[in-house]
Design a protein around this motif. Sequence first.
Motif, PDB file in Angstrom:
ATOM      1  N   ARG A 128      31.355 -25.711 178.899  1.00  0.00           N
ATOM      2  CA  ARG A 128      32.398 -24.855 178.330  1.00  0.00           C
ATOM      3  C   ARG A 128      31.794 -23.629 177.649  1.00  0.00           C
ATOM      4  O   ARG A 128      32.265 -22.501 177.844  1.00  0.00           O
ATOM      5  N   LYS A 129      30.751 -23.826 176.856  1.00  0.00           N
ATOM      6  CA  LYS A 129      30.120 -22.698 176.160  1.00  0.00           C
ATOM      7  C   LYS A 129      29.418 -21.750 177.129  1.00  0.00           C
ATOM      8  O   LYS A 129      29.504 -20.529 176.993  1.00  0.00           O
ATOM      9  N   LEU A 130      28.741 -22.314 178.133  1.00  0.00           N
ATOM     10  CA  LEU A 130      27.970 -21.498 179.067  1.00  0.00           C
ATOM     11  C   LEU A 130      28.876 -20.617 179.925  1.00  0.00           C
ATOM     12  O   LEU A 130      28.562 -19.456 180.195  1.00  0.00           O
ATOM     13  N   HIS A 131      30.025 -21.148 180.327  1.00  0.00           N
ATOM     14  CA  HIS A 131      30.890 -20.444 181.275  1.00  0.00           C
ATOM     15  C   HIS A 131      32.176 -19.917 180.628  1.00  0.00           C
ATOM     16  O   HIS A 131      33.161 -19.672 181.332  1.00  0.00           O
ATOM     17  N   LEU A 132      32.147 -19.739 179.311  1.00  0.00           N
ATOM     18  CA  LEU A 132      33.348 -19.270 178.622  1.00  0.00           C
ATOM     19  C   LEU A 132      33.835 -17.918 179.143  1.00  0.00           C
ATOM     20  O   LEU A 132      35.045 -17.741 179.348  1.00  0.00           O
ATOM     21  N   PRO A 133      32.962 -16.921 179.394  1.00  0.00           N
ATOM     22  CA  PRO A 133      33.463 -15.653 179.947  1.00  0.00           C
ATOM     23  C   PRO A 133      34.153 -15.834 181.299  1.00  0.00           C
ATOM     24  O   PRO A 133      35.191 -15.216 181.559  1.00  0.00           O
ATOM     25  N   ALA A 134      33.595 -16.676 182.159  1.00  0.00           N
ATOM     26  CA  ALA A 134      34.215 -16.912 183.466  1.00  0.00           C
ATOM     27  C   ALA A 134      35.532 -17.675 183.329  1.00  0.00           C
ATOM     28  O   ALA A 134      36.509 -17.383 184.026  1.00  0.00           O
ATOM     29  N   LEU A 135      35.583 -18.648 182.422  1.00  0.00           N
ATOM     30  CA  LEU A 135      36.827 -19.386 182.189  1.00  0.00           C
ATOM     31  C   LEU A 135      37.899 -18.468 181.621  1.00  0.00           C
ATOM     32  O   LEU A 135      39.093 -18.644 181.897  1.00  0.00           O
ATOM     33  N   THR A 136      37.488 -17.475 180.816  1.00  0.00           N
ATOM     34  CA  THR A 136      38.439 -16.485 180.300  1.00  0.00           C
ATOM     35  C   THR A 136      39.078 -15.711 181.443  1.00  0.00           C
ATOM     36  O   THR A 136      40.276 -15.404 181.416  1.00  0.00           O
TER      37      THR A 136
END
Length: 429
Positions: free
Chosen positions: A110-118
């Motif tokens: 979740r922390k690593l891919h937060l920009p992509a999840l956004t």
Amino acid sequence: MAKTYRPYLPDQDFLLPPSPRDWLPEGHLAYFVDDLVDQLDLSAITTPYEREERGYPPYHPVMLTKVLVYAYCVGVFSSRRIQRRLADDVAFRMLAAGNAPDFRTIADFRKLHLPALTGLFEQVLELAREMGAPRVGRVAVDGSKVKANASKHKAMSYDRLPKKARQLRDEVAELLAQAEAADAREDAELSADQRGDDLPAELQRRETRLRRIREAKRALEARAKAEAAAAGKPTESARPDPKAQYNFTDPDSRIMPSPDGFVQAYNVQVAVDELQLIVGQAVTQATHDKKQLVPMITTIAEQSGDTPTQLLADAGYCSDANLAAIEATPIDAYISTRKQKHGERPGPCPRGPLPRTATRIDRMTRKLHTKVGAAVYAARKAIVEPVFGQIKQARGFRQFLLRGLDKVQGEWALVCTTHNILKLYRLSV
């Protein structure tokens, strides 16, 4: 005669391997999430894994995305709770296809891919249009306070920082004196190359606190200069307000007024259309909504690709500057000019033309008192306020798990994305 029951054989083995998909009813939300995520572009998440050939094979990022999205849909936000559901819940096990990542793997993903999840927020909005949702028309804007992952008791005001620093310096000096006395005593009792460790540890703790207080003081002073520069005032003479607060756990959060009193929080903003789809979302550190109207109009255009034709907002967004900015756009705005009491009905519209000296706020007040204006503005409560109820009460999202403005913005985008997924699911069944 003995009662006849349906077969119950808890020790009976299955003759053929069971499929978890057979254990969920047709039309279950997990199937919808599974199919919807497959329609999204996840290259921003998968590409970093494909470039790295070293190490043990990781869990599939598409699987982790589906599990995380479904967890937020059903109100499971903690990585430890998600790990438990992967063992106990059939829907989670079906989405994970038998994989069982631990909580640390889920939290790091979740922390690593937060920009992509956004970025999934805009993709889901575009998918909603393809499924038949209308373009942005009437939109209601509102804000709410969501607690930060920090306690307000871990905050300190600017005028208290020097006092606390002096106190800690005095304590450090006293501990140093005690340490010297202890060293002299131990040298007399023991050998010269032996020493105790209790006092140095206590000293280190206070020196760490003293360093953090100095950092807090510099941060508050930098914040005051930035605010002065934004207001067009000289920055050299800018000083923080004596009551300006700095939180040592999450410095980006702010103490804000709320119905439950003052809380350490962020101010989240949403723009909602008539289907209760969120067409714009943001997080701000401002304690009120006064300066969020124009930024939210820009946010709607950026995230949904459309400019609303009609905009509804409560009195928290009303100011002469906001009304002037709205007049320069094609948007038909209905913004309350004062806070109404519960159950209060607008009075009859005054007769006659407005005087030439009428302000923009006077003109908006008259507009809301007409029959058409009152009817349009009355829809605001039914459009936007249930959305916060569904997020906070139904799904239980009342506090951010992550810290720092950038991470909080990503987490709020994920919450809003899953809200829209739930709306699409309910519209499709």
